[in-house]
Scaffold this active site. Sequence first.
Site, PDB file in Angstrom:
ATOM      1  N   THR A 122      -8.907  62.519  20.306  1.00 12.85           N
ATOM      2  CA  THR A 122      -8.554  61.104  20.192  1.00 12.85           C
ATOM      3  C   THR A 122      -8.878  60.403  21.503  1.00 12.85           C
ATOM      4  O   THR A 122      -8.303  60.737  22.543  1.00 12.85           O
ATOM      5  CB  THR A 122      -7.060  60.974  19.857  1.00 12.85           C
ATOM      6  OG1 THR A 122      -6.835  61.680  18.641  1.00 12.85           O
ATOM      7  CG2 THR A 122      -6.656  59.526  19.700  1.00 12.85           C
ATOM      8  N   CYS A 263       0.946  63.286  19.126  1.00 12.51           N
ATOM      9  CA  CYS A 263       0.057  62.147  18.850  1.00 12.51           C
ATOM     10  C   CYS A 263       0.705  60.768  18.911  1.00 12.51           C
ATOM     11  O   CYS A 263       0.256  59.908  19.663  1.00 12.51           O
ATOM     12  CB  CYS A 263      -0.608  62.346  17.497  1.00 12.51           C
ATOM     13  SG  CYS A 263      -1.787  63.690  17.528  1.00 12.51           S
TER      14      CYS A 263
HETATM   15  C1  UDX Z   1      -5.912  67.414  19.992  1.00 11.37           C
HETATM   16  C2  UDX Z   1      -6.934  66.375  20.402  1.00 11.37           C
HETATM   17  O1  UDX Z   1      -7.930  66.911  21.140  1.00 11.37           O
HETATM   18  C3  UDX Z   1      -6.272  65.194  20.970  1.00 11.37           C
HETATM   19  O2  UDX Z   1      -7.184  64.262  21.433  1.00 11.37           O
HETATM   20  C4  UDX Z   1      -5.508  64.644  19.836  1.00 11.37           C
HETATM   21  O3  UDX Z   1      -4.965  63.399  20.145  1.00 11.37           O
HETATM   22  C5  UDX Z   1      -4.432  65.607  19.449  1.00 11.37           C
HETATM   23  O4  UDX Z   1      -4.976  66.816  19.116  1.00 11.37           O
HETATM   24  P1  UDX Z   1      -4.665  69.456  20.785  1.00 11.37           P
HETATM   25  O5  UDX Z   1      -5.561  70.238  19.886  1.00 11.37           O
HETATM   26  O6  UDX Z   1      -3.246  69.302  20.422  1.00 11.37           O
HETATM   27  O7  UDX Z   1      -5.304  68.014  21.001  1.00 11.37           O
HETATM   28  O8  UDX Z   1      -4.848  69.880  22.286  1.00 11.37           O
HETATM   29  P2  UDX Z   1      -4.359  71.177  23.025  1.00 11.37           P
HETATM   30  O9  UDX Z   1      -3.426  71.946  22.199  1.00 11.37           O
HETATM   31  O10 UDX Z   1      -4.013  70.705  24.394  1.00 11.37           O
HETATM   32  O11 UDX Z   1      -5.709  72.035  23.089  1.00 11.37           O
HETATM   33  C6  UDX Z   1      -6.822  71.751  23.833  1.00 11.37           C
HETATM   34  C7  UDX Z   1      -7.590  73.065  24.073  1.00 11.37           C
HETATM   35  O12 UDX Z   1      -8.811  72.770  24.749  1.00 11.37           O
HETATM   36  C8  UDX Z   1      -6.842  74.075  24.921  1.00 11.37           C
HETATM   37  O13 UDX Z   1      -6.865  75.333  24.293  1.00 11.37           O
HETATM   38  C9  UDX Z   1      -7.614  74.107  26.235  1.00 11.37           C
HETATM   39  O14 UDX Z   1      -7.594  75.364  26.876  1.00 11.37           O
HETATM   40  C10 UDX Z   1      -9.006  73.739  25.761  1.00 11.37           C
HETATM   41  N1  UDX Z   1      -9.870  73.148  26.801  1.00 11.37           N
HETATM   42  C11 UDX Z   1      -9.418  72.169  27.608  1.00 11.37           C
HETATM   43  C12 UDX Z   1     -11.180  73.612  26.937  1.00 11.37           C
HETATM   44  O15 UDX Z   1     -11.610  74.510  26.242  1.00 11.37           O
HETATM   45  N2  UDX Z   1     -11.995  73.046  27.884  1.00 11.37           N
HETATM   46  C13 UDX Z   1     -11.559  72.078  28.732  1.00 11.37           C
HETATM   47  O16 UDX Z   1     -12.345  71.625  29.593  1.00 11.37           O
HETATM   48  C14 UDX Z   1     -10.231  71.627  28.591  1.00 11.37           C
HETATM   49  C1  UDX Z   2       0.597  62.646  13.229  1.00 12.45           C
HETATM   50  C2  UDX Z   2      -0.181  61.932  12.108  1.00 12.45           C
HETATM   51  O1  UDX Z   2       0.596  61.949  10.904  1.00 12.45           O
HETATM   52  C3  UDX Z   2      -1.531  62.563  11.911  1.00 12.45           C
HETATM   53  O2  UDX Z   2      -2.269  61.857  10.920  1.00 12.45           O
HETATM   54  C4  UDX Z   2      -2.236  62.460  13.263  1.00 12.45           C
HETATM   55  O3  UDX Z   2      -3.547  62.824  13.249  1.00 12.45           O
HETATM   56  C5  UDX Z   2      -1.462  63.259  14.283  1.00 12.45           C
HETATM   57  O4  UDX Z   2      -0.169  62.684  14.403  1.00 12.45           O
HETATM   58  P1  UDX Z   2       2.091  64.836  13.455  1.00 12.45           P
HETATM   59  O5  UDX Z   2       2.383  64.338  14.836  1.00 12.45           O
HETATM   60  O6  UDX Z   2       1.698  66.258  13.273  1.00 12.45           O
HETATM   61  O7  UDX Z   2       0.916  63.972  12.785  1.00 12.45           O
HETATM   62  O8  UDX Z   2       3.389  64.631  12.555  1.00 12.45           O
HETATM   63  P2  UDX Z   2       3.995  63.534  11.570  1.00 12.45           P
HETATM   64  O9  UDX Z   2       4.357  64.213  10.318  1.00 12.45           O
HETATM   65  O10 UDX Z   2       3.154  62.334  11.464  1.00 12.45           O
HETATM   66  O11 UDX Z   2       5.359  63.164  12.325  1.00 12.45           O
HETATM   67  C6  UDX Z   2       5.363  62.569  13.604  1.00 12.45           C
HETATM   68  C7  UDX Z   2       6.774  62.233  14.027  1.00 12.45           C
HETATM   69  O12 UDX Z   2       7.306  61.191  13.225  1.00 12.45           O
HETATM   70  C8  UDX Z   2       7.767  63.397  13.901  1.00 12.45           C
HETATM   71  O13 UDX Z   2       8.599  63.426  15.040  1.00 12.45           O
HETATM   72  C9  UDX Z   2       8.563  63.052  12.662  1.00 12.45           C
HETATM   73  O14 UDX Z   2       9.864  63.577  12.667  1.00 12.45           O
HETATM   74  C10 UDX Z   2       8.578  61.539  12.734  1.00 12.45           C
HETATM   75  N1  UDX Z   2       8.787  60.889  11.437  1.00 12.45           N
HETATM   76  C11 UDX Z   2       7.867  61.027  10.444  1.00 12.45           C
HETATM   77  C12 UDX Z   2       9.918  60.112  11.241  1.00 12.45           C
HETATM   78  O15 UDX Z   2      10.749  59.977  12.142  1.00 12.45           O
HETATM   79  N2  UDX Z   2      10.089  59.507  10.025  1.00 12.45           N
HETATM   80  C13 UDX Z   2       9.184  59.621   9.016  1.00 12.45           C
HETATM   81  O16 UDX Z   2       9.409  59.027   7.952  1.00 12.45           O
HETATM   82  C14 UDX Z   2       8.048  60.415   9.228  1.00 12.45           C
END
Ligand code: UDX
Ligand code: UDX
Length: 449
Positions: A122, A263
């Site tokens: 993102t 997120c």
């Molecule tokens: C993802 C998206 O990338 C983020 O932009 C989005 O908003 C939410 O989901 P996420 O998969 O949750 O993030 O990230 P994270 O769990 O921090 O994993 C990133 C991975 O990339 C890690 O395993 C890290 O070691 C790896 N990484 C990081 C690389 O391989 N190369 C780098 O230079 C930096």
């Molecule tokens: C979110 C988006 O849904 C997904 O599309 C995006 O790409 C990543 O972020 P995620 O963070 O995994 O996904 O969980 P989600 O189910 O959306 O819940 C996010 C937060 O909102 C949680 O803390 C949940 O408890 C809260 N929530 C959700 C509420 O408080 N009320 C609701 O009705 C729904």
Amino acid sequence: MKICVIGTGYVGLVSGTCFAEFGFQVTCVDVNAQKIENLNKGIIPIYEPGLDDLVLKNVTSKNLSFSTNLGQSVQHADVIFIAVGTPTSADSGKADLSYVFKALEDLAPHVTTYKVVVVKSTVPVGTCRKVSDFLAQHCSTELFDVVSNPEFLREGAAIEDFMRPNRVVIGSQSERATALMKQLYRPLYLFETPAVYTSWESAEVIKYSANAFLATKISFINQISDLCEACGANIQDVAKGIGLDHRIGSKFLHPSPGYGGSCFPKDARALLETAKEYAVALSLIEAGVSYNDARKHKMAERVTAHFKGNLNGKVIGVLGLTFKPNTDDMRESPSLSIIPELVKAGAIVQAYDPKGMDEAHHFFRDSITYCQDAYQAITGSDVTLILTEWNAFRGLDLKRMKSLMKSPCVFDFRNIYTLKEMNDAGFEYHSLGRRSSDYAPSSKNQKTG
Ligand code: UDX
Ligand code: UDX
């Protein structure tokens, strides 16, 4: 077609595994050698339902492999997904793009044949253009195209969301790259998944505004829930009553102690920073964000107020630590704001979470007691506090629960019990947007919640 996914976090690992399941050859790359070593042994770094089986299946069929060798994986790939994290910067609300550009720096020397570089992470509006400019400085522009392909995966339901998405968004400036992306998502088009083809900028704004809209919807229902408490309405009935209007929709109308996760908080903050740069006021989103931050604090205050401000030595049994069920993710979980406030005020916290205990330990260390199950957590407690709506907490034996607690008082910040069952079981029950005193079993106006 061969795919290289850089970053094996939630998004990279789920996306890479699902593309392998579609039949493509996928290599998932990460800088964290331990993570890769574990993945090669079949050890999955996160808890995500169904992911371990799907990884194993695709590793066995040789569609999926894991490596730290970025150069080799990039050279072999037709499409490269960038799925590294974009956390909030330490010194501002902006998204930290250093991992994205580090990945580009690492991959650029290996772009020796045509590649599509897909930004899955993102990223703020304007980033894909910067990515394209950056690559142009390091390799011939004939050799690459950049595509924005945001993800909408919910943790806990990520595989289902990947396999059956509401839509696929492709931001591209090149027909060649768009055609390749179509091929990649062909299995989804067979299910008639709608696709939005658009510019880089629009794809980037779609991702942020989708998350900001949902986050604002939650703040909206949480504020209405406050009103319900004050005026004696029932939020469950209200959410149902408004959600049946198709223009509003019934999803994301559950009151909560505040939204968390990797997120919503991060993306809403980053969008506000982008708006600032363009001198545009996003006051609705801003209000939702600050309300959500304040709400977590307000939740702790409710518990403190129950003890008239004196939490010294009070035992609080906390059920649920993760930001939502079916994940072990603790990022920006309401528990991270609420529990430290209670502990600071002198409370003794005994907690249990079905999957989040290891992660929770990184945050709470020895400030709380970690329990084996829900019943152990509430034993001897002055109050039970439900913070996450895990299924394991929905059907507790209320008789047993009452006998284990010092006093039968429950704060349920996820509304997983009805007023009737808690009233019948003899609990003092505090939930969100519903007044327990309104439940009168003999009354003609009996509330449903
Ligand atoms: C993802 C998206 O990338 C983020 O932009 C989005 O908003 C939410 O989901 P996420 O998969 O949750 O993030 O990230 P994270 O769990 O921090 O994993 C990133 C991975 O990339 C890690 O395993 C890290 O070691 C790896 N990484 C990081 C690389 O391989 N190369 C780098 O230079 C930096
Ligand atoms: C979110 C988006 O849904 C997904 O599309 C995006 O790409 C990543 O972020 P995620 O963070 O995994 O996904 O969980 P989600 O189910 O959306 O819940 C996010 C937060 O909102 C949680 O803390 C949940 O408890 C809260 N929530 C959700 C509420 O408080 N009320 C609701 O009705 C729904």
